[in-house]
Scaffold this motif. Sequence first.
Motif, PDB file in Angstrom:
ATOM      1  N   VAL A  88      -1.253  -1.057   4.653  1.00  0.00           N
ATOM      2  CA  VAL A  88      -1.954  -0.919   3.369  1.00  0.00           C
ATOM      3  C   VAL A  88      -1.747  -2.166   2.515  1.00  0.00           C
ATOM      4  O   VAL A  88      -2.695  -2.673   1.896  1.00  0.00           O
ATOM      5  CB  VAL A  88      -1.472   0.347   2.633  1.00  0.00           C
ATOM      6  N   TYR A  89      -0.539  -2.689   2.477  1.00  0.00           N
ATOM      7  CA  TYR A  89      -0.282  -3.915   1.709  1.00  0.00           C
ATOM      8  C   TYR A  89      -1.084  -5.086   2.284  1.00  0.00           C
ATOM      9  O   TYR A  89      -1.662  -5.886   1.533  1.00  0.00           O
ATOM     10  CB  TYR A  89       1.211  -4.235   1.725  1.00  0.00           C
ATOM     11  N   GLU A  90      -1.126  -5.185   3.608  1.00  0.00           N
ATOM     12  CA  GLU A  90      -1.908  -6.241   4.252  1.00  0.00           C
ATOM     13  C   GLU A  90      -3.390  -6.113   3.907  1.00  0.00           C
ATOM     14  O   GLU A  90      -4.062  -7.121   3.627  1.00  0.00           O
ATOM     15  CB  GLU A  90      -1.706  -6.168   5.761  1.00  0.00           C
ATOM     16  N   ALA A  91      -3.905  -4.882   3.911  1.00  0.00           N
ATOM     17  CA  ALA A  91      -5.311  -4.659   3.582  1.00  0.00           C
ATOM     18  C   ALA A  91      -5.604  -5.112   2.155  1.00  0.00           C
ATOM     19  O   ALA A  91      -6.650  -5.705   1.876  1.00  0.00           O
ATOM     20  CB  ALA A  91      -5.671  -3.192   3.763  1.00  0.00           C
ATOM     21  N   TRP A  92      -4.674  -4.823   1.213  1.00  0.00           N
ATOM     22  CA  TRP A  92      -4.862  -5.301  -0.166  1.00  0.00           C
ATOM     23  C   TRP A  92      -4.841  -6.826  -0.213  1.00  0.00           C
ATOM     24  O   TRP A  92      -5.720  -7.446  -0.830  1.00  0.00           O
ATOM     25  CB  TRP A  92      -3.760  -4.763  -1.083  1.00  0.00           C
ATOM     26  N   SER A  93      -3.856  -7.442   0.430  1.00  0.00           N
ATOM     27  CA  SER A  93      -3.703  -8.900   0.341  1.00  0.00           C
ATOM     28  C   SER A  93      -4.880  -9.637   0.966  1.00  0.00           C
ATOM     29  O   SER A  93      -5.200 -10.761   0.567  1.00  0.00           O
ATOM     30  CB  SER A  93      -2.390  -9.336   1.004  1.00  0.00           C
ATOM     31  N   GLN A  94      -5.544  -9.003   1.943  1.00  0.00           N
ATOM     32  CA  GLN A  94      -6.702  -9.625   2.592  1.00  0.00           C
ATOM     33  C   GLN A  94      -8.019  -9.237   1.938  1.00  0.00           C
ATOM     34  O   GLN A  94      -9.082  -9.645   2.405  1.00  0.00           O
ATOM     35  CB  GLN A  94      -6.718  -9.235   4.076  1.00  0.00           C
ATOM     36  N   ARG A 142      -9.465  -6.267   1.795  1.00  0.00           N
ATOM     37  CA  ARG A 142     -10.263  -5.375   2.637  1.00  0.00           C
ATOM     38  C   ARG A 142     -10.451  -3.977   2.047  1.00  0.00           C
ATOM     39  O   ARG A 142     -11.129  -3.146   2.644  1.00  0.00           O
ATOM     40  CB  ARG A 142      -9.642  -5.285   4.035  1.00  0.00           C
ATOM     41  N   VAL A 143      -9.829  -3.713   0.893  1.00  0.00           N
ATOM     42  CA  VAL A 143     -10.050  -2.436   0.205  1.00  0.00           C
ATOM     43  C   VAL A 143     -10.969  -2.714  -0.974  1.00  0.00           C
ATOM     44  O   VAL A 143     -10.566  -3.324  -1.974  1.00  0.00           O
ATOM     45  CB  VAL A 143      -8.723  -1.817  -0.276  1.00  0.00           C
ATOM     46  N   ARG A 144     -12.208  -2.302  -0.855  1.00  0.00           N
ATOM     47  CA  ARG A 144     -13.235  -2.641  -1.841  1.00  0.00           C
ATOM     48  C   ARG A 144     -12.839  -2.229  -3.253  1.00  0.00           C
ATOM     49  O   ARG A 144     -13.073  -2.957  -4.219  1.00  0.00           O
ATOM     50  CB  ARG A 144     -14.554  -1.967  -1.441  1.00  0.00           C
ATOM     51  N   GLU A 145     -12.208  -1.058  -3.364  1.00  0.00           N
ATOM     52  CA  GLU A 145     -11.862  -0.537  -4.682  1.00  0.00           C
ATOM     53  C   GLU A 145     -10.693  -1.289  -5.325  1.00  0.00           C
ATOM     54  O   GLU A 145     -10.409  -1.101  -6.502  1.00  0.00           O
ATOM     55  CB  GLU A 145     -11.505   0.955  -4.568  1.00  0.00           C
ATOM     56  N   TRP A 146     -10.011  -2.137  -4.579  1.00  0.00           N
ATOM     57  CA  TRP A 146      -8.833  -2.846  -5.101  1.00  0.00           C
ATOM     58  C   TRP A 146      -9.063  -4.335  -5.339  1.00  0.00           C
ATOM     59  O   TRP A 146      -8.115  -5.068  -5.643  1.00  0.00           O
ATOM     60  CB  TRP A 146      -7.659  -2.692  -4.131  1.00  0.00           C
ATOM     61  N   VAL A 147     -10.293  -4.796  -5.212  1.00  0.00           N
ATOM     62  CA  VAL A 147     -10.524  -6.243  -5.300  1.00  0.00           C
ATOM     63  C   VAL A 147     -10.178  -6.806  -6.676  1.00  0.00           C
ATOM     64  O   VAL A 147      -9.898  -7.996  -6.816  1.00  0.00           O
ATOM     65  CB  VAL A 147     -11.989  -6.588  -4.942  1.00  0.00           C
ATOM     66  N   CYS A 203      -6.811   4.616  11.979  1.00  0.00           N
ATOM     67  CA  CYS A 203      -6.252   3.439  12.640  1.00  0.00           C
ATOM     68  C   CYS A 203      -6.799   3.323  14.061  1.00  0.00           C
ATOM     69  O   CYS A 203      -6.995   4.332  14.739  1.00  0.00           O
ATOM     70  CB  CYS A 203      -4.724   3.534  12.727  1.00  0.00           C
ATOM     71  N   LYS A 204      -7.013   2.096  14.481  1.00  0.00           N
ATOM     72  CA  LYS A 204      -7.261   1.824  15.889  1.00  0.00           C
ATOM     73  C   LYS A 204      -5.975   1.236  16.448  1.00  0.00           C
ATOM     74  O   LYS A 204      -5.488   0.207  15.944  1.00  0.00           O
ATOM     75  CB  LYS A 204      -8.426   0.853  16.070  1.00  0.00           C
ATOM     76  N   ILE A 205      -5.413   1.896  17.452  1.00  0.00           N
ATOM     77  CA  ILE A 205      -4.103   1.505  17.958  1.00  0.00           C
ATOM     78  C   ILE A 205      -4.241   0.895  19.346  1.00  0.00           C
ATOM     79  O   ILE A 205      -4.742   1.529  20.277  1.00  0.00           O
ATOM     80  CB  ILE A 205      -3.158   2.723  18.012  1.00  0.00           C
ATOM     81  N   VAL A 219      -2.274  -2.843  15.471  1.00  0.00           N
ATOM     82  CA  VAL A 219      -2.907  -1.705  14.817  1.00  0.00           C
ATOM     83  C   VAL A 219      -3.880  -2.216  13.762  1.00  0.00           C
ATOM     84  O   VAL A 219      -3.534  -3.087  12.961  1.00  0.00           O
ATOM     85  CB  VAL A 219      -1.857  -0.790  14.169  1.00  0.00           C
ATOM     86  N   THR A 220      -5.079  -1.676  13.759  1.00  0.00           N
ATOM     87  CA  THR A 220      -6.106  -2.064  12.798  1.00  0.00           C
ATOM     88  C   THR A 220      -6.393  -0.898  11.864  1.00  0.00           C
ATOM     89  O   THR A 220      -6.627   0.225  12.328  1.00  0.00           O
ATOM     90  CB  THR A 220      -7.401  -2.474  13.516  1.00  0.00           C
ATOM     91  N   LEU A 221      -6.360  -1.150  10.558  1.00  0.00           N
ATOM     92  CA  LEU A 221      -6.638  -0.120   9.560  1.00  0.00           C
ATOM     93  C   LEU A 221      -8.110  -0.188   9.167  1.00  0.00           C
ATOM     94  O   LEU A 221      -8.616  -1.234   8.775  1.00  0.00           O
ATOM     95  CB  LEU A 221      -5.752  -0.342   8.332  1.00  0.00           C
ATOM     96  N   ASP A 222      -8.791   0.936   9.283  1.00  0.00           N
ATOM     97  CA  ASP A 222     -10.205   1.025   8.924  1.00  0.00           C
ATOM     98  C   ASP A 222     -10.300   1.470   7.461  1.00  0.00           C
ATOM     99  O   ASP A 222     -10.052   2.628   7.146  1.00  0.00           O
ATOM    100  CB  ASP A 222     -10.912   2.033   9.841  1.00  0.00           C
ATOM    101  N   THR A 223     -10.671   0.547   6.575  1.00  0.00           N
ATOM    102  CA  THR A 223     -10.665   0.833   5.138  1.00  0.00           C
ATOM    103  C   THR A 223     -12.042   1.138   4.573  1.00  0.00           C
ATOM    104  O   THR A 223     -12.277   1.006   3.373  1.00  0.00           O
ATOM    105  CB  THR A 223     -10.064  -0.361   4.367  1.00  0.00           C
TER     106      THR A 223
END
Length: 233
Positions: free
Chosen positions: A75-81, A83-88, A208-210, A216-220
């Motif tokens: 989740v932290y990685e998704a924010w830093s990249q 990839r979470v539209r609602e957190w941009v 997640c795709k494992i 592991v890939t998080l689908d956001t």
Amino acid sequence: VRRYKRFFAEVNLDGNTVTAHVPNTGSLKTCLFEGAPCVVSESANPLRKLKATLHFVKTPTGWAGVNTALPNMLVYEAWSQGRVREWVGFKAAKREYKISKQTRLDLVLARNQEQLESGCDLHYVEVKNVTYADDDVARFPDAVTERGQKHLLELMRLRKEGHGAELVFVVQREGCTAFAPADHIDPEYGRLLREARKNGVIIRAYACKIDPTMGVTLDTRPRDLRDVLLLRW
């Protein structure tokens, strides 16, 4: 081979049985099958009693990720990249954020560093690892969780104080196409989860795709939140 005393598992590695640490306090219902393939890492730290750590186990519907620390990193990685539209709009973040003497939440987000340091108008995020599968529906929790109930109460309190509050369920279980609370296991958690939603706490579930060899890939992608708290993808 088997899990015992909650944090220990016997694993067959190249014909030798070793004891691996299980980084999961839950029951791991529907995850453990004797003789199933699994993935462990080995540590070179001489201070560690157990050199191996269990991360993934194979189930009839695919891999399940049992390491509860991984979703927080995902989740932290998704924010830093971004990839979470609602957190941009959130440009600053801090992990393991202490909100009281007894409680830390997994992540806090802010518009900028100054806002983060001042503690004003923050967005609090708690992350939960989901491994329990009921047919194609992933459910949480897999055991009664007073700690999880407390987190919901804290998120509602923070929302009432004017902060953003969000609960993210990371489904580390392949073969599932939806998420819902496990009311039959912890009805109080299900009740509080619905109450939290009514009081403005945002509820999300990410699949997640494992691939144990690739990661592991998080689908956001956004999910459709139903009135019964069923998220389907």
